[in-house]
Design a protein around this motif. Structure first.
Motif, PDB file in Angstrom:
ATOM      1  N   THR A 106      15.225   7.713   4.469  1.00 42.32           N
ATOM      2  CA  THR A 106      15.314   6.461   3.725  1.00 42.32           C
ATOM      3  C   THR A 106      16.400   5.581   4.324  1.00 42.32           C
ATOM      4  O   THR A 106      17.231   6.043   5.115  1.00 42.32           O
ATOM      5  N   PHE A 107      16.394   4.317   3.937  1.00 45.97           N
ATOM      6  CA  PHE A 107      17.427   3.375   4.359  1.00 45.97           C
ATOM      7  C   PHE A 107      17.926   2.645   3.129  1.00 45.97           C
ATOM      8  O   PHE A 107      17.131   2.132   2.336  1.00 45.97           O
ATOM      9  N   THR A 112      22.662   2.146   5.457  1.00 42.66           N
ATOM     10  CA  THR A 112      22.794   3.557   5.792  1.00 42.66           C
ATOM     11  C   THR A 112      21.430   4.226   5.871  1.00 42.66           C
ATOM     12  O   THR A 112      20.649   4.171   4.911  1.00 42.66           O
ATOM     13  N   LEU A 113      21.155   4.836   7.006  1.00 39.05           N
ATOM     14  CA  LEU A 113      19.974   5.664   7.178  1.00 39.05           C
ATOM     15  C   LEU A 113      20.298   7.031   6.591  1.00 39.05           C
ATOM     16  O   LEU A 113      21.374   7.586   6.858  1.00 39.05           O
ATOM     17  N   ALA A 163      22.529   1.508  12.053  1.00 38.16           N
ATOM     18  CA  ALA A 163      22.391   0.197  11.425  1.00 38.16           C
ATOM     19  C   ALA A 163      23.786  -0.349  11.106  1.00 38.16           C
ATOM     20  O   ALA A 163      24.727   0.416  10.880  1.00 38.16           O
ATOM     21  N   GLN A 213      20.202  -0.520   2.109  1.00 37.87           N
ATOM     22  CA  GLN A 213      20.849  -1.727   2.602  1.00 37.87           C
ATOM     23  C   GLN A 213      22.158  -1.938   1.854  1.00 37.87           C
ATOM     24  O   GLN A 213      22.281  -1.552   0.694  1.00 37.87           O
TER      25      GLN A 213
END
Length: 70
Positions: free
Chosen positions: A37-38, A12-13, A8, A40
């Motif tokens: 989780t991600f 962050t993934l 991304a 932003q």
């Protein structure tokens, strides 16, 4: 096994709180147990990451998925 093929741009993934790098892996069980989780980056941008989906023991059921984040 899922392998991250494009990271991304605006976030962050993470796997269990740790950033997943390019070519990093996670499993379907990780997703089902809430370990993926991600986060932003706070910008007002849409984002996406791409991961490949592999089969068990090298079987040929591979594909690529793009996950869009809005």
């Amino acid at each position: 096994m899922h392998t991250v093929t494009t990271l991304a741009t605006h976030g962050t993934l993470k796997l269990s709180g740790t950033a997943v790098a390019l070519n990093g892996t996670f499993t379907q069980a990780d997703i089902q147990h809430g370990k993926v989780t991600f986060t932003q980056d706070g910008s007002d941008n849409n984002d996406s990451f791409v991961f490949s989906v592999g089969g068990r023991s090298g079987q040929c059921d591979h594909g690529h998925l793009r996950y869009y984040l809005h």
